[in-house]
Design a protein around this motif. Structure first.
Motif, PDB file in Angstrom:
ATOM      1  N   ASN A  39      23.813  -0.342 -13.969  1.00 48.02           N
ATOM      2  CA  ASN A  39      23.415  -0.382 -15.420  1.00 48.02           C
ATOM      3  C   ASN A  39      24.531   0.521 -16.319  1.00 48.02           C
ATOM      4  OD1 ASN A  39      21.332  -1.985 -15.037  1.00 48.02           O
ATOM      5  ND2 ASN A  39      19.792  -0.299 -14.649  1.00 48.02           N
ATOM      6  N   SER A  40      25.234   1.373 -15.611  1.00 44.44           N
ATOM      7  CA  SER A  40      26.484   1.861 -16.383  1.00 44.44           C
ATOM      8  C   SER A  40      27.496   1.427 -16.351  1.00 44.44           C
ATOM      9  CB  SER A  40      26.408   3.374 -15.622  1.00 44.44           C
ATOM     10  OG  SER A  40      25.343   4.120 -15.767  1.00 44.44           O
ATOM     11  N   THR A  41      27.783   0.338 -15.578  1.00 44.32           N
ATOM     12  CA  THR A  41      29.089  -0.491 -15.693  1.00 44.32           C
ATOM     13  C   THR A  41      29.384  -1.390 -16.830  1.00 44.32           C
ATOM     14  OG1 THR A  41      28.335  -2.409 -14.690  1.00 44.32           O
ATOM     15  CG2 THR A  41      29.158  -0.823 -13.078  1.00 44.32           C
ATOM     16  N   ARG A  42      30.509  -1.466 -17.164  1.00 45.44           N
ATOM     17  CA  ARG A  42      31.055  -2.402 -18.231  1.00 45.44           C
ATOM     18  C   ARG A  42      30.473  -3.722 -18.026  1.00 45.44           C
ATOM     19  NH1 ARG A  42      33.926   0.689 -21.592  1.00 45.44           N
ATOM     20  NH2 ARG A  42      34.827  -1.177 -22.557  1.00 45.44           N
ATOM     21  N   PRO A  69      19.902  -3.472 -19.023  1.00 46.15           N
ATOM     22  CA  PRO A  69      19.556  -2.900 -17.868  1.00 46.15           C
ATOM     23  C   PRO A  69      18.639  -3.593 -17.135  1.00 46.15           C
ATOM     24  CG  PRO A  69      18.503  -1.743 -19.635  1.00 46.15           C
ATOM     25  CD  PRO A  69      19.598  -2.872 -20.122  1.00 46.15           C
ATOM     26  N   PHE A  70      18.878  -3.511 -15.751  1.00 44.41           N
ATOM     27  CA  PHE A  70      17.434  -3.844 -14.866  1.00 44.41           C
ATOM     28  C   PHE A  70      17.032  -2.743 -14.205  1.00 44.41           C
ATOM     29  CE2 PHE A  70      20.175  -4.048 -11.284  1.00 44.41           C
ATOM     30  CZ  PHE A  70      19.638  -3.856 -10.135  1.00 44.41           C
ATOM     31  N   HIS A  71      15.807  -2.834 -13.747  1.00 49.76           N
ATOM     32  CA  HIS A  71      15.177  -1.669 -12.918  1.00 49.76           C
ATOM     33  C   HIS A  71      14.583  -2.290 -11.636  1.00 49.76           C
ATOM     34  CE1 HIS A  71      15.624   0.088 -16.784  1.00 49.76           C
ATOM     35  NE2 HIS A  71      15.129  -0.685 -17.349  1.00 49.76           N
ATOM     36  N   ASN A  87      18.010 -11.810 -18.030  1.00 49.95           N
ATOM     37  CA  ASN A  87      18.423 -11.186 -19.233  1.00 49.95           C
ATOM     38  C   ASN A  87      17.761  -9.614 -18.997  1.00 49.95           C
ATOM     39  OD1 ASN A  87      18.917 -10.892 -21.917  1.00 49.95           O
ATOM     40  ND2 ASN A  87      18.680 -13.044 -22.162  1.00 49.95           N
ATOM     41  N   VAL A  88      18.267  -9.027 -19.976  1.00 50.14           N
ATOM     42  CA  VAL A  88      17.919  -7.562 -20.406  1.00 50.14           C
ATOM     43  C   VAL A  88      16.684  -7.316 -19.812  1.00 50.14           C
ATOM     44  CG1 VAL A  88      19.913  -7.342 -21.941  1.00 50.14           C
ATOM     45  CG2 VAL A  88      17.646  -7.700 -22.645  1.00 50.14           C
ATOM     46  N   ASN A  89      16.330  -5.904 -19.452  1.00 54.17           N
ATOM     47  CA  ASN A  89      15.135  -5.446 -19.202  1.00 54.17           C
ATOM     48  C   ASN A  89      14.505  -6.089 -18.219  1.00 54.17           C
ATOM     49  OD1 ASN A  89      15.607  -2.985 -20.825  1.00 54.17           O
ATOM     50  ND2 ASN A  89      15.179  -4.137 -22.631  1.00 54.17           N
ATOM     51  N   MET A 105      15.805 -18.917 -14.481  1.00 54.52           N
ATOM     52  CA  MET A 105      16.262 -18.368 -15.823  1.00 54.52           C
ATOM     53  C   MET A 105      15.217 -17.376 -16.123  1.00 54.52           C
ATOM     54  SD  MET A 105      18.325 -21.235 -17.961  1.00 54.52           S
ATOM     55  CE  MET A 105      16.731 -22.052 -18.499  1.00 54.52           C
ATOM     56  N   ILE A 106      15.392 -16.199 -16.667  1.00 57.76           N
ATOM     57  CA  ILE A 106      14.415 -15.204 -16.667  1.00 57.76           C
ATOM     58  C   ILE A 106      14.892 -14.602 -18.112  1.00 57.76           C
ATOM     59  CG2 ILE A 106      13.275 -13.158 -16.035  1.00 57.76           C
ATOM     60  CD1 ILE A 106      13.414 -14.042 -13.407  1.00 57.76           C
ATOM     61  N   ALA A 107      13.800 -14.632 -19.004  1.00 61.81           N
ATOM     62  CA  ALA A 107      14.286 -14.133 -20.362  1.00 61.81           C
ATOM     63  C   ALA A 107      14.137 -12.752 -20.395  1.00 61.81           C
ATOM     64  CB  ALA A 107      13.445 -14.767 -21.322  1.00 61.81           C
ATOM     65  N   PRO A 108      14.338 -11.928 -21.679  1.00 62.66           N
ATOM     66  CA  PRO A 108      14.430 -10.572 -21.841  1.00 62.66           C
ATOM     67  C   PRO A 108      12.970  -9.912 -21.553  1.00 62.66           C
ATOM     68  CG  PRO A 108      15.631 -11.269 -23.539  1.00 62.66           C
ATOM     69  CD  PRO A 108      14.998 -12.491 -22.735  1.00 62.66           C
ATOM     70  N   GLY A 109      12.741  -8.577 -21.138  1.00 61.62           N
ATOM     71  CA  GLY A 109      11.662  -7.913 -21.013  1.00 61.62           C
ATOM     72  C   GLY A 109      10.833  -8.288 -19.885  1.00 61.62           C
ATOM     73  N   VAL A 110      11.058  -9.006 -19.050  1.00 61.36           N
ATOM     74  CA  VAL A 110      10.048  -9.744 -17.986  1.00 61.36           C
ATOM     75  C   VAL A 110       9.835  -8.689 -16.819  1.00 61.36           C
ATOM     76  CG1 VAL A 110       9.872 -11.373 -16.320  1.00 61.36           C
ATOM     77  CG2 VAL A 110      10.513 -12.118 -18.464  1.00 61.36           C
ATOM     78  N   THR A 111       8.668  -8.533 -16.305  1.00 61.26           N
ATOM     79  CA  THR A 111       8.038  -7.829 -15.090  1.00 61.26           C
ATOM     80  C   THR A 111       7.671  -8.618 -14.134  1.00 61.26           C
ATOM     81  OG1 THR A 111       7.827  -6.090 -16.553  1.00 61.26           O
ATOM     82  CG2 THR A 111       6.687  -5.619 -14.299  1.00 61.26           C
ATOM     83  N   LEU A 112       8.245  -8.340 -12.878  1.00 64.39           N
ATOM     84  CA  LEU A 112       7.763  -9.290 -11.539  1.00 64.39           C
ATOM     85  C   LEU A 112       7.038  -8.093 -10.545  1.00 64.39           C
ATOM     86  CD1 LEU A 112      10.911 -11.327 -11.085  1.00 64.39           C
ATOM     87  CD2 LEU A 112       8.988 -11.904 -12.416  1.00 64.39           C
TER      88      LEU A 112
END
Length: 192
Positions: A39-42, A69-71, A87-89, A105-112
Motif C-alpha cells: 500500500n506504500s508503493t508507488r 489501499p487494500f486490506h 479497485n481501492v479499499n 471486476m470489483i469496485a471501490p469499498g467492497v468487503t469480502l
C-alpha cells in the motif's frame, strides 16, 4: 502441528465456532507488514507491486490489478485468477479461503468477509467466531460498497449492484442487488 491445533483447524474447516486464542498459532500466516509495504508503493512500481502480491496472496493470476489501499486479515488465504481488477479499499477478511476466478471486476469499498460472530453475546468472548469460504466465479462484476458474507458463492457472469449485502449464493448470469441481496433478473443477449 499438534493435536490441539489439528482439532481447531478441523472446527474452522467445518464452519464451527473457535476463539482468537485457539487460532493464534496461525498468526505467522498473516501478511500485515507486506500489505503495508504494498500500500506504500508507488502506483508505477509495477514489478515491485507484482512481487509483493505474489508474496502476500495465496495465489495470483496474470494481468492482476489491485489498487491501493487494500486490506486483508491474512492475505495468504486469498486466491485470485487472471485478468482481475480490484479497485481501492478492497477488504478481504480471509480467515479461510477466498477464491476469485478469472475476469472478475470489483469496485471501490467492497468487503469480502469469510468470518462472522455468534448472535448471543455470551458466545463472543475471546472474539469467538465462525468462518466459511467465499467463491466468486469467473466474469463477475461487484459494484461499489458491496459486502459479501461468509459461505457465499457468486455464480459465473453475475453482477452485484452497488451497496448490496450478499447473504446467500447468487446463481450464474444474473443481476442481483439489495439488502439483503436478491436476484432481480437474468442476464441475457438483450444486455449486449
Amino acid at each position: 502441528m499438534d493435536d490441539r491445533e489439528a482439532e481447531v483447524l478441523d472446527r474452522i474447516g467445518r464452519g464451527l465456532l473457535y476463539t482468537e486464542s485457539e487460532a493464534a498459532f496461525q498468526n505467522p500466516r498473516r501478511r500485515a507488514d507486506l500489505i503495508f509495504e504494498y500500500n506504500s508503493t508507488r502506483p508505477g512500481a509495477t514489478d515491485q507491486r507484482r512481487e509483493l502480491l505474489e508474496r502476500i496472496l495465496g495465489s495470483v493470476g496474470a494481468r492482476t490489478v489491485l489498487l491501493s489501499p487494500f486490506h486483508a486479515g491474512f492475505g495468504s488465504n486469498v486466491h485470485i485468477g487472471d485478468d482481475f481488477f480490484g479497485n481501492v479499499n478492497l477488504t478481504f477478511v480471509d480467515d479461510v479461503e477466498i477464491r476469485i476466478g478469472d475476469g472478475v471486476m470489483i469496485a471501490p469499498g467492497v468487503t469480502l468477509t469469510t468470518t462472522g460472530h455468534p448472535i448471543h453475546p455470551g458466545l463472543r468472548e475471546d472474539f469467538r467466531r465462525f468462518s466459511r469460504p467465499i467463491v466468486i466465479e469467473d466474469k463477475v462484476w461487484i459494484g461499489s460498497h458491496v459486502v459479501v458474507l461468509p459461505g457465499v458463492r457468486i455464480g459465473y457472469g453475475s453482477v452485484i449492484g452497488a451497496g448490496s449485502v450478499v447473504t446467500h449464493d447468487i446463481p450464474p448470469m444474473t443481476v442481483a442487488m439489495g439488502v439483503p441481496c436478491r436476484v432481480v433478473r437474468p442476464i441475457t443477449d438483450a444486455d449486449r
